[in-house]
Design a protein around this motif. Structure first.
Motif, short mmCIF file in Angstrom:
data_model
loop_
_atom_site.label_atom_id
_atom_site.label_comp_id
_atom_site.label_asym_id
_atom_site.label_seq_id
_atom_site.Cartn_x
_atom_site.Cartn_y
_atom_site.Cartn_z
N SER A 127 0.85 -1.18 0.00
CA SER A 127 0.00 0.00 0.00
C SER A 127 0.88 1.23 0.00
CB SER A 127 -0.89 0.01 1.24
OG SER A 127 -0.11 0.03 2.40
N ARG A 128 0.34 2.28 -0.53
CA ARG A 128 1.14 3.49 -0.69
C ARG A 128 0.37 4.68 -0.17
NH1 ARG A 128 3.26 5.84 -6.40
NH2 ARG A 128 4.62 7.47 -5.59
N ASP A 157 10.21 10.82 1.60
CA ASP A 157 10.12 9.58 2.39
C ASP A 157 8.86 8.78 2.09
OD1 ASP A 157 12.51 10.18 3.57
OD2 ASP A 157 11.64 11.03 5.39
N GLU A 158 7.89 9.41 1.44
CA GLU A 158 6.65 8.71 1.11
C GLU A 158 6.71 8.07 -0.28
OE1 GLU A 158 4.24 8.35 3.22
OE2 GLU A 158 5.04 9.70 4.75
N LEU A 159 7.77 8.32 -1.00
CA LEU A 159 7.90 7.78 -2.35
C LEU A 159 8.47 6.37 -2.34
CD1 LEU A 159 9.47 10.93 -4.10
CD2 LEU A 159 7.06 10.23 -4.11
N ARG A 160 8.29 5.64 -3.45
CA ARG A 160 8.91 4.33 -3.62
C ARG A 160 10.42 4.51 -3.71
NH1 ARG A 160 4.43 3.55 -7.51
NH2 ARG A 160 2.96 2.05 -6.63
N PRO A 161 11.20 3.48 -3.41
CA PRO A 161 12.67 3.60 -3.45
C PRO A 161 13.19 4.12 -4.78
CG PRO A 161 12.07 1.61 -2.29
CD PRO A 161 10.79 2.17 -2.84
N SER A 162 12.66 3.63 -5.90
CA SER A 162 13.15 4.08 -7.21
C SER A 162 12.78 5.55 -7.44
CB SER A 162 12.56 3.22 -8.33
OG SER A 162 11.14 3.26 -8.31
N GLU A 163 11.61 5.94 -6.94
CA GLU A 163 11.19 7.34 -7.08
C GLU A 163 12.03 8.24 -6.17
OE1 GLU A 163 7.05 7.19 -6.24
OE2 GLU A 163 6.63 5.85 -7.92
N GLN A 164 12.43 7.72 -5.03
CA GLN A 164 13.33 8.48 -4.16
C GLN A 164 14.65 8.74 -4.86
OE1 GLN A 164 13.78 6.42 -0.45
NE2 GLN A 164 11.67 6.77 0.20
#
Length: 298
Positions: free
Chosen positions: A4-5, A29-36
């Protein structure tokens, strides 16, 4: 099952309250790792991103093109084009404040850009939040001061010395004190009509706060250059808010020092202007004396 996101918690997107870079940092910090990973590249190279294509940005950030698309969507944009337009507008406002870590892999040019960006952003932030009424009150107090003393400890002590150098030329007895014992003793000898200026990046230095209390008990007016709402700000008669977060990066210089120096420049120039033409002649004499200590121009 896909995890969940949560919806990224971003500040008000209005340019008046936050730049796009600030929004990205808040949402990271709320983004997915790749989006980070994409976010990190944008935060470190915002000016370059404006000119990059979809494929170029993905390559340089080390992510896929769909990741770039998801990153833009997560921030509320329809795609990369809208994101870059907003980024360009945000950078043009002159408020690039964002945390850039300096690291051992940075080139000298990258270190220079990060340090300058941090300093420029801090100055712009303080300029935009400096309360005009507090500034006016501080200038009025300094203009009529019988004596002005500047208190600071550590890094702020150096700023206090710079302030004394600025103000003694205005023809007012001044002193810069960084020893807390001397500060307390000197504060106890102040009188009504005297002004003390306390400088602190944290606003929580106990000895400086106590010196302010002693000075006010003696009848002096206290001006604070410090964090709004801090114990020092509350202890002073007039507080000039300098709210610059210090970076945890051990390599970075303290940006609050630059902000304090700039505010003191504003005070010194304002006092000089308020004191009128007679001061101009005095400043010219002082400057003429310095010419004698310089070698002739070749």
């Amino acid at each position: 099952m896909p995890r969940s996101r949560a919806t990224p918690k971003t500040p008000d997107p209005s340019p008046a309250t936050a730049t796009l870079l600030q929004r990205i940092e808040a949402a990271r910090d709320e983004l997915r790792p790749s989006e980070q990973q994409a976010a990190d590249y944008v935060l470190q190279h915002p000016n370059e991103v404006i000119d990059l294509s979809f494929a170029e940005l993905a390559t340089r950030a080390g992510v896929s093109q769909p990741t770039i698309a998801r990153f833009c969507n997560a921030l509320g944009f329809s795609g990369l084009r809208e994101f870059k337009l907003r980024l360009a507008k945000s950078l043009a406002t002159g408020l690039p404040y964002i945390h850039h870590d300096v690291n051992a892999q940075d080139s000298s040019a990258e270190v220079g850009a990060k340090v300058f960006d941090r300093a420029i952003a801090a100055l712009v932030t303080v300029r935009n939040h400096l309360d005009p009424s507090s500034l006016t009150r501080a200038v009025e107090a300094l203009c009529t001061a019988r004596r002005i003393e500047f208190y600071g400890v550590g890094n702020s002590g150096i700023v206090a010395m710079d302030a004394q150098h600025k103000f003694f030329r205005l023809g007012v007895p001044t002193a810069a004190l960084s020893d807390t014992h001397v500060q307390a003793m000197s504060a106890s000898l102040l009188e009504p009509g005297d002004v003390l200026v306390a400088i602190s990046g944290s606003g929580r230095t106990r000895d400086v706060i106590r010196s302010v209390e002693i000075g006010r008990e003696a009848g002096a007016t206290a001006i604070g250059l410090t964090v709004p709402g801090s114990p020092l700000a509350r202890a002073c008669d007039i507080s000039l808010n300098v709210d610059v977060p210090e970076d945890p990066d051990v390599y970075a210089p303290m940006t609050s020092r630059l902000a304090h120096l700039a505010v003191l420049d504003v005070l010194a120039v304002s006092v000089a202007l308020a004191r009128g033409p007679e001061l101009v002649a005095q400043l010219r004499r002082s400057k003429a004396v310095l010419q004698e200590k310089r070698t002739p121009e070749s």
